[in-house]
Scaffold this motif. Sequence first.
Motif, PDB file in Angstrom:
ATOM      1  N   GLU A  32       0.858  -1.187   0.000  1.00 14.16           N
ATOM      2  CA  GLU A  32       0.000   0.000   0.000  1.00 14.16           C
ATOM      3  C   GLU A  32       0.891   1.231   0.000  1.00 14.16           C
ATOM      4  OE1 GLU A  32      -3.575   0.533   2.719  1.00 14.16           O
ATOM      5  OE2 GLU A  32      -2.182   2.055   3.474  1.00 14.16           O
ATOM      6  N   SER A  33       0.615   2.149  -0.913  1.00 16.59           N
ATOM      7  CA  SER A  33       1.415   3.370  -1.023  1.00 16.59           C
ATOM      8  C   SER A  33       0.512   4.565  -1.258  1.00 16.59           C
ATOM      9  CB  SER A  33       2.410   3.263  -2.187  1.00 16.59           C
ATOM     10  OG  SER A  33       3.293   2.174  -2.014  1.00 16.59           O
ATOM     11  N   LYS A  34       1.015   5.721  -0.881  1.00 17.73           N
ATOM     12  CA  LYS A  34       0.351   6.979  -1.221  1.00 17.73           C
ATOM     13  C   LYS A  34       1.092   7.586  -2.417  1.00 17.73           C
ATOM     14  CE  LYS A  34      -1.758   8.548   3.111  1.00 17.73           C
ATOM     15  NZ  LYS A  34      -3.129   8.626   2.579  1.00 17.73           N
ATOM     16  N   TYR A  35       0.323   8.038  -3.370  1.00 19.22           N
ATOM     17  CA  TYR A  35       0.873   8.707  -4.548  1.00 19.22           C
ATOM     18  C   TYR A  35       0.332  10.141  -4.560  1.00 19.22           C
ATOM     19  CZ  TYR A  35       2.151   4.014  -6.025  1.00 19.22           C
ATOM     20  OH  TYR A  35       2.696   2.751  -6.086  1.00 19.22           O
ATOM     21  N   PHE A  36       1.233  11.105  -4.476  1.00 19.37           N
ATOM     22  CA  PHE A  36       0.860  12.516  -4.406  1.00 19.37           C
ATOM     23  C   PHE A  36       0.994  13.132  -5.801  1.00 19.37           C
ATOM     24  CE2 PHE A  36       2.390  11.216  -0.276  1.00 19.37           C
ATOM     25  CZ  PHE A  36       1.457  11.743   0.599  1.00 19.37           C
ATOM     26  N   VAL A  37      -0.118  13.694  -6.292  1.00 22.10           N
ATOM     27  CA  VAL A  37      -0.185  14.181  -7.667  1.00 22.10           C
ATOM     28  C   VAL A  37      -0.720  15.604  -7.678  1.00 22.10           C
ATOM     29  CG1 VAL A  37      -1.220  13.770  -9.943  1.00 22.10           C
ATOM     30  CG2 VAL A  37      -0.614  11.821  -8.485  1.00 22.10           C
ATOM     31  N   LYS A  39       6.249  13.384 -12.342  1.00 20.91           N
ATOM     32  CA  LYS A  39       5.697  14.354 -11.392  1.00 20.91           C
ATOM     33  C   LYS A  39       4.760  13.678 -10.386  1.00 20.91           C
ATOM     34  CE  LYS A  39       6.114  18.177 -14.690  1.00 20.91           C
ATOM     35  NZ  LYS A  39       5.418  19.241 -15.441  1.00 20.91           N
ATOM     36  N   VAL A  40       5.323  12.716  -9.684  1.00 18.11           N
ATOM     37  CA  VAL A  40       4.580  11.980  -8.665  1.00 18.11           C
ATOM     38  C   VAL A  40       5.507  11.757  -7.476  1.00 18.11           C
ATOM     39  CG1 VAL A  40       3.294   9.891  -8.092  1.00 18.11           C
ATOM     40  CG2 VAL A  40       3.289  10.731 -10.448  1.00 18.11           C
ATOM     41  N   LYS A  41       4.991  12.013  -6.279  1.00 16.72           N
ATOM     42  CA  LYS A  41       5.730  11.672  -5.067  1.00 16.72           C
ATOM     43  C   LYS A  41       5.085  10.435  -4.459  1.00 16.72           C
ATOM     44  CE  LYS A  41       5.199  15.787  -3.338  1.00 16.72           C
ATOM     45  NZ  LYS A  41       5.221  16.948  -2.400  1.00 16.72           N
ATOM     46  N   THR A  42       5.919   9.517  -3.965  1.00 15.10           N
ATOM     47  CA  THR A  42       5.399   8.265  -3.422  1.00 15.10           C
ATOM     48  C   THR A  42       5.818   8.089  -1.971  1.00 15.10           C
ATOM     49  OG1 THR A  42       7.308   6.927  -4.073  1.00 15.10           O
ATOM     50  CG2 THR A  42       5.565   7.232  -5.714  1.00 15.10           C
ATOM     51  N   GLN A  43       4.946   7.414  -1.230  1.00 16.28           N
ATOM     52  CA  GLN A  43       5.226   7.104   0.176  1.00 16.28           C
ATOM     53  C   GLN A  43       4.626   5.737   0.490  1.00 16.28           C
ATOM     54  OE1 GLN A  43       3.612   9.888   3.015  1.00 16.28           O
ATOM     55  NE2 GLN A  43       3.888   8.473   4.723  1.00 16.28           N
ATOM     56  N   LYS A  44       5.478   4.750   0.738  1.00 16.86           N
ATOM     57  CA  LYS A  44       5.008   3.416   1.083  1.00 16.86           C
ATOM     58  C   LYS A  44       4.407   3.444   2.488  1.00 16.86           C
ATOM     59  CE  LYS A  44       6.711  -1.337   1.429  1.00 16.86           C
ATOM     60  NZ  LYS A  44       7.895  -2.211   1.235  1.00 16.86           N
ATOM     61  N   THR A  45       3.199   2.906   2.634  1.00 17.66           N
ATOM     62  CA  THR A  45       2.504   2.980   3.917  1.00 17.66           C
ATOM     63  C   THR A  45       2.272   1.622   4.576  1.00 17.66           C
ATOM     64  OG1 THR A  45       0.398   3.056   2.714  1.00 17.66           O
ATOM     65  CG2 THR A  45       1.361   5.154   3.390  1.00 17.66           C
ATOM     66  N   GLY A  46       2.514   0.538   3.871  1.00 20.55           N
ATOM     67  CA  GLY A  46       2.342  -0.748   4.534  1.00 20.55           C
ATOM     68  C   GLY A  46       2.345  -1.925   3.585  1.00 20.55           C
ATOM     69  N   GLU A  47       2.402  -3.128   4.170  1.00 16.52           N
ATOM     70  CA  GLU A  47       2.296  -4.370   3.427  1.00 16.52           C
ATOM     71  C   GLU A  47       1.328  -5.290   4.168  1.00 16.52           C
ATOM     72  OE1 GLU A  47       5.799  -6.431   2.234  1.00 16.52           O
ATOM     73  OE2 GLU A  47       6.928  -4.604   1.781  1.00 16.52           O
ATOM     74  N   TYR A  48       0.446  -5.957   3.424  1.00 15.27           N
ATOM     75  CA  TYR A  48      -0.519  -6.873   4.041  1.00 15.27           C
ATOM     76  C   TYR A  48      -1.150  -7.710   2.936  1.00 15.27           C
ATOM     77  CZ  TYR A  48      -3.377  -2.854   2.614  1.00 15.27           C
ATOM     78  OH  TYR A  48      -3.931  -1.810   1.903  1.00 15.27           O
ATOM     79  N   GLU A  97       4.045  -6.725  -8.367  1.00 14.63           N
ATOM     80  CA  GLU A  97       3.878  -5.764  -9.462  1.00 14.63           C
ATOM     81  C   GLU A  97       4.187  -4.329  -9.046  1.00 14.63           C
ATOM     82  OE1 GLU A  97      -0.113  -6.222 -10.813  1.00 14.63           O
ATOM     83  OE2 GLU A  97       0.119  -8.338 -11.355  1.00 14.63           O
ATOM     84  N   GLU A  98       4.488  -4.125  -7.752  1.00 13.60           N
ATOM     85  CA  GLU A  98       4.571  -2.759  -7.230  1.00 13.60           C
ATOM     86  C   GLU A  98       5.643  -1.917  -7.922  1.00 13.60           C
ATOM     87  OE1 GLU A  98       6.225   0.413  -4.777  1.00 13.60           O
ATOM     88  OE2 GLU A  98       7.138  -1.582  -4.890  1.00 13.60           O
ATOM     89  N   GLN A  99       6.823  -2.454  -8.157  1.00 12.72           N
ATOM     90  CA  GLN A  99       7.895  -1.672  -8.768  1.00 12.72           C
ATOM     91  C   GLN A  99       7.545  -1.287 -10.199  1.00 12.72           C
ATOM     92  OE1 GLN A  99      11.598  -3.806  -8.348  1.00 12.72           O
ATOM     93  NE2 GLN A  99      11.805  -3.273  -6.187  1.00 12.72           N
ATOM     94  N   ILE A 100       6.995  -2.229 -10.962  1.00 12.87           N
ATOM     95  CA  ILE A 100       6.594  -1.934 -12.343  1.00 12.87           C
ATOM     96  C   ILE A 100       5.468  -0.913 -12.359  1.00 12.87           C
ATOM     97  CG2 ILE A 100       5.548  -2.907 -14.424  1.00 12.87           C
ATOM     98  CD1 ILE A 100       7.013  -5.512 -13.793  1.00 12.87           C
ATOM     99  N   PHE A 101       4.498  -1.076 -11.455  1.00 12.00           N
ATOM    100  CA  PHE A 101       3.368  -0.157 -11.377  1.00 12.00           C
ATOM    101  C   PHE A 101       3.849   1.266 -11.128  1.00 12.00           C
ATOM    102  CE2 PHE A 101       0.357   2.196  -8.726  1.00 12.00           C
ATOM    103  CZ  PHE A 101      -0.803   2.127  -9.472  1.00 12.00           C
ATOM    104  N   THR A 102       4.720   1.440 -10.140  1.00 11.67           N
ATOM    105  CA  THR A 102       5.211   2.772  -9.805  1.00 11.67           C
ATOM    106  C   THR A 102       6.023   3.366 -10.945  1.00 11.67           C
ATOM    107  OG1 THR A 102       5.241   2.229  -7.439  1.00 11.67           O
ATOM    108  CG2 THR A 102       6.572   4.103  -8.151  1.00 11.67           C
ATOM    109  N   ALA A 103       6.846   2.548 -11.580  1.00 14.05           N
ATOM    110  CA  ALA A 103       7.660   3.035 -12.699  1.00 14.05           C
ATOM    111  C   ALA A 103       6.785   3.488 -13.863  1.00 14.05           C
ATOM    112  CB  ALA A 103       8.630   1.948 -13.153  1.00 14.05           C
ATOM    113  N   GLU A 104       5.731   2.725 -14.154  1.00 10.29           N
ATOM    114  CA  GLU A 104       4.840   3.086 -15.260  1.00 10.29           C
ATOM    115  C   GLU A 104       4.040   4.345 -14.936  1.00 10.29           C
ATOM    116  OE1 GLU A 104       2.459  -0.202 -16.449  1.00 10.29           O
ATOM    117  OE2 GLU A 104       4.167  -1.403 -17.124  1.00 10.29           O
ATOM    118  N   LEU A 105       3.629   4.499 -13.671  1.00 14.20           N
ATOM    119  CA  LEU A 105       2.915   5.713 -13.282  1.00 14.20           C
ATOM    120  C   LEU A 105       3.823   6.929 -13.409  1.00 14.20           C
ATOM    121  CD1 LEU A 105       0.447   7.157 -12.084  1.00 14.20           C
ATOM    122  CD2 LEU A 105       1.331   6.598  -9.796  1.00 14.20           C
TER     123      LEU A 105
END
Length: 210
Positions: free
Chosen positions: A137-142, A195-204, A180-188
């Motif tokens: 789970e991550s926050k993406y700031f746009v 122009k996106v800031k990311t912050q990982k908030t957890g794993e579950y 898929e998280e690394q590919i997802f973030t790279a594609e976004l």
Amino acid sequence: MSEKYLSLSGETKTEKVIEKSRFITTSTHVCGEEEAKAFVEKVRAAYPDATHNCYAYICDNIGNFLRFSDDGEPQGTAGMPMLEVLKSNRLFETAVVVTRYFGGIKLGAGGLVRAYSGCVAENIASARKVSYEPCVESKYFVDYPLVDGAIRFFGEYGANVITCEYFDEVAFTVAVKKSEEQIFTAELLNRLCGKVKTQKTGEYFFPFNV
């Protein structure tokens, strides 16, 4: 985190009449023994005049914590066959109760095994299943001008957008499969020109549709 596992989404109820006995099967996802016990008691309370409320559950995600009950039926004719159906479908964190109203015709041991296991199999076949998989789970700031593009990307990707909060920027909380998280973030980042800031908030574990 361990591997992914299958379970159910929501509660499913099916009904069948066998040799004049009425069988009502109710299944659901449970997380832990307390939820499993509460579910069994809820079904019993819904059918207080039933002849039997037999149950089976696997209430962890590795198959070590399981229980079953024949609830007055001949030993080995209800609870265990029901549990075997859950195991054969590789379901975890799952509980099922078969409520029987006796119709006056005895089914015999073999008939009871077929009745209880068959009712559970039919119920599970009609239930919606989900795959609980390790997710990040991550926050993406746009920035606001890029919000529509981010929303389109999330939709195309089939991402699970949990919340969308509006501050100086828009903060999307998104759950993505860990694999898929690394590919997802790279594609976004590529889609929005970095122009996106990311912050990982957890794993579950998160329930993804199958």
